[in-house]
Design an enzyme around this catalytic site. Sequence first.
Site, PDB file in Angstrom:
ATOM      1  N   ARG A  65       0.782  -1.260   0.000  1.00  0.00           N
ATOM      2  CA  ARG A  65       0.000   0.000   0.000  1.00  0.00           C
ATOM      3  C   ARG A  65       0.801   1.291   0.000  1.00  0.00           C
ATOM      4  NH1 ARG A  65      -4.362  -2.448  -1.886  1.00  0.00           N
ATOM      5  NH2 ARG A  65      -5.673  -3.479  -0.360  1.00  0.00           N
ATOM      6  N   ASN A  95      -0.883  -1.395  -7.601  1.00  0.00           N
ATOM      7  CA  ASN A  95      -2.066  -0.514  -7.505  1.00  0.00           C
ATOM      8  C   ASN A  95      -1.943   0.476  -6.341  1.00  0.00           C
ATOM      9  OD1 ASN A  95      -2.420  -2.649  -5.670  1.00  0.00           O
ATOM     10  ND2 ASN A  95      -4.640  -2.608  -5.819  1.00  0.00           N
ATOM     11  N   LYS A 145       1.542  -6.577 -13.896  1.00  0.00           N
ATOM     12  CA  LYS A 145       0.265  -6.988 -13.317  1.00  0.00           C
ATOM     13  C   LYS A 145      -0.869  -6.345 -14.089  1.00  0.00           C
ATOM     14  CE  LYS A 145      -2.976  -8.431 -10.475  1.00  0.00           C
ATOM     15  NZ  LYS A 145      -3.167  -8.030  -9.092  1.00  0.00           N
ATOM     16  N   HIS A 173      -5.099 -10.822 -13.058  1.00  0.00           N
ATOM     17  CA  HIS A 173      -6.300 -10.997 -12.241  1.00  0.00           C
ATOM     18  C   HIS A 173      -7.431 -11.210 -13.236  1.00  0.00           C
ATOM     19  CE1 HIS A 173      -9.211  -9.250  -8.967  1.00  0.00           C
ATOM     20  NE2 HIS A 173      -9.873 -10.003  -9.824  1.00  0.00           N
ATOM     21  N   HIS A 217      -4.463 -15.903  -8.082  1.00  0.00           N
ATOM     22  CA  HIS A 217      -5.648 -16.222  -7.266  1.00  0.00           C
ATOM     23  C   HIS A 217      -6.784 -16.859  -8.068  1.00  0.00           C
ATOM     24  CE1 HIS A 217      -6.886 -12.276  -8.683  1.00  0.00           C
ATOM     25  NE2 HIS A 217      -6.290 -11.594  -7.730  1.00  0.00           N
ATOM     26  N   ASP A 290      -2.344 -12.723  -1.515  1.00  0.00           N
ATOM     27  CA  ASP A 290      -3.063 -11.518  -1.938  1.00  0.00           C
ATOM     28  C   ASP A 290      -3.371 -10.674  -0.695  1.00  0.00           C
ATOM     29  OD1 ASP A 290      -4.302  -9.552  -3.365  1.00  0.00           O
ATOM     30  OD2 ASP A 290      -6.071 -10.735  -3.917  1.00  0.00           O
ATOM     31  N   HIS A 294      -7.098  -3.204   4.251  1.00  0.00           N
ATOM     32  CA  HIS A 294      -7.843  -1.950   4.223  1.00  0.00           C
ATOM     33  C   HIS A 294      -8.118  -1.551   5.672  1.00  0.00           C
ATOM     34  CE1 HIS A 294      -8.672  -2.351  -0.099  1.00  0.00           C
ATOM     35  NE2 HIS A 294      -8.930  -3.621   0.140  1.00  0.00           N
ATOM     36  N   PRO A 306     -12.724  -4.594  -1.509  1.00  0.00           N
ATOM     37  CA  PRO A 306     -12.399  -6.026  -1.455  1.00  0.00           C
ATOM     38  C   PRO A 306     -10.997  -6.258  -0.907  1.00  0.00           C
ATOM     39  CG  PRO A 306     -12.094  -5.215  -3.677  1.00  0.00           C
ATOM     40  CD  PRO A 306     -12.609  -4.055  -2.869  1.00  0.00           C
ATOM     41  N   GLY A 307     -10.831  -7.337  -0.152  1.00  0.00           N
ATOM     42  CA  GLY A 307      -9.501  -7.719   0.322  1.00  0.00           C
ATOM     43  C   GLY A 307      -9.398  -7.695   1.825  1.00  0.00           C
TER      44      GLY A 307
HETATM   45  C1  NCD Z   1      -7.248  -5.829  -4.270  1.00  0.00           C
HETATM   46  C2  NCD Z   1      -6.729  -4.681  -3.420  1.00  0.00           C
HETATM   47  O1  NCD Z   1      -7.342  -4.385  -2.385  1.00  0.00           O
HETATM   48  O2  NCD Z   1      -5.716  -4.103  -3.790  1.00  0.00           O
HETATM   49  N1  NCD Z   1      -8.324  -6.480  -3.587  1.00  0.00           N
HETATM   50  C3  NCD Z   1      -8.685  -7.771  -3.707  1.00  0.00           C
HETATM   51  O3  NCD Z   1      -9.789  -8.139  -3.249  1.00  0.00           O
HETATM   52  N2  NCD Z   1      -7.902  -8.670  -4.270  1.00  0.00           N
HETATM   53  C4  NCD Z   1      -7.675  -5.243  -5.556  1.00  0.00           C
HETATM   54  C5  NCD Z   1      -8.235  -6.226  -6.501  1.00  0.00           C
HETATM   55  O4  NCD Z   1      -7.489  -7.133  -6.883  1.00  0.00           O
HETATM   56  O5  NCD Z   1      -9.400  -6.097  -6.903  1.00  0.00           O
HETATM   57 ZN    ZN Z   2      -4.117  -8.427  -5.233  1.00  0.00          ZN
END
Ligand code: NCD
Ligand code: ZN
Length: 414
Positions: A65, A95, A145, A173, A217, A290, A294, A306-307
């Site tokens: 991050r 990202n 990526k 992805h 994934h 992965d 957050h 997501p994540g």
């Molecule tokens: C990823 C993220 O938070 O960077 N989140 C995830 O659920 N894998 C972004 C993404 O791959 O959609």
């Molecule tokens: Zn990811």
Amino acid sequence: MRVDAVFVGRAYLGGRFEEVAVAVEGDTIAAVTKPALAPRGEETVVLSPKQLLLPGMVDLHVHMREPGLEHKEDWRSGSMSAAKGGVTCVFDMPNNVPPANTCDRLREKVAKALSKSIVDFGLYAGCSDEPETLKPCADLFFGFKLYPEDLYSPRAQPTFKLAAELGKPVFVHAEDPSLFRDSPLHSEARPPEAEASAVELALELARSTGAWLHLTHVSTKPALEKILASKALGKVTFDVTPHHMLLSDSLYRSPLAKIAKVNPPLRSEEHRAAVYAAARSGAADALVTDHAPHALAEKLSENPPPGFPGLELALHLLLKEVLEGRLPPSAIDLYSSKPARLAGLRKGVIAPGFDADLVIVELAEWSVKGSELVSKAKYTPFEGWTMRTKTVATYVRGRCVYRDGEFGEGGARA
Ligand code: NCD
Ligand code: ZN
């Protein structure tokens, strides 16, 4: 001969555990011998009968991050999370804010990570309209990526072409956004068909350009079948995550629904079992977390991102499966020697000439509590799971970066 350090105990030596002495000289494993034949060390670490020596784990898919989203994680907190999880090398996704898709941004990220990370790392380059501009700094990143929106954009083909030219992997992805639906249930909003469809497009791009395609994934049975069928045709590799192996979409009807939101989504039992089987059979080329932290407030909001974090638990989830007899010991290779080999690193193996990345784990029962994670993201969809092992100490190239809850200074290498 006198070496810097000697570790004596039961060690994982590729598929099996054996009582050995591991001699470390500088950054490197110098020798692996029978305990009686061990050289003398400046320091000797004798494992207890309840402890195991493992190679450091290598995670090909994490999100640290930084720069841009330091309220979610940064190179210090994320690498501490890795060290506590027995992970000694992480590969960080692009990202960021702004995205890591230019030489300048990649250079800045390397400098930042070198100054803050306590584990070794590699980087991915993000997609851009001018992928060619990444050529001069090709040594700064392991691969490219592509996110779903990149795969379905005019940027995809030139990225594959450049990857083929540079001999680098394209991590994809794979989800086809045109098949997304409106549904309050995350697993229905991004259905299994979306993955199979995107895998087909990615395979087509790989075939037409000759690039090395890595599908990350992978979460559904049809996608796995397509990937396995095309392995013979070109360089195609893939990884799976602990959450797609061990959790199913039933969580989306539970109080953990928001926490468990992830892309691709957790799937039905049929898909979960297929992902698990790909890990058990050794068909998968790697296990990745992965690790996608957050802020908790973001995860509990009306539309959570997501994540979730994964680095502290992945090895121990893997060892739980091994110790409870559902996976063979060789499954440890999925998170160590196999990803290291994909990345071209002398890591992930306890053998002479490899980096002295070592992890001591101890048999111990404990219950997972998200609030106790060292990641900034203090929650997990594995809340309440019973683990069978915990990390006692982690060494990166001979240097202790974690022991009994305390963190050392790393001195990471890119
Ligand atoms: C990823 C993220 O938070 O960077 N989140 C995830 O659920 N894998 C972004 C993404 O791959 O959609
Ligand atoms: Zn990811």
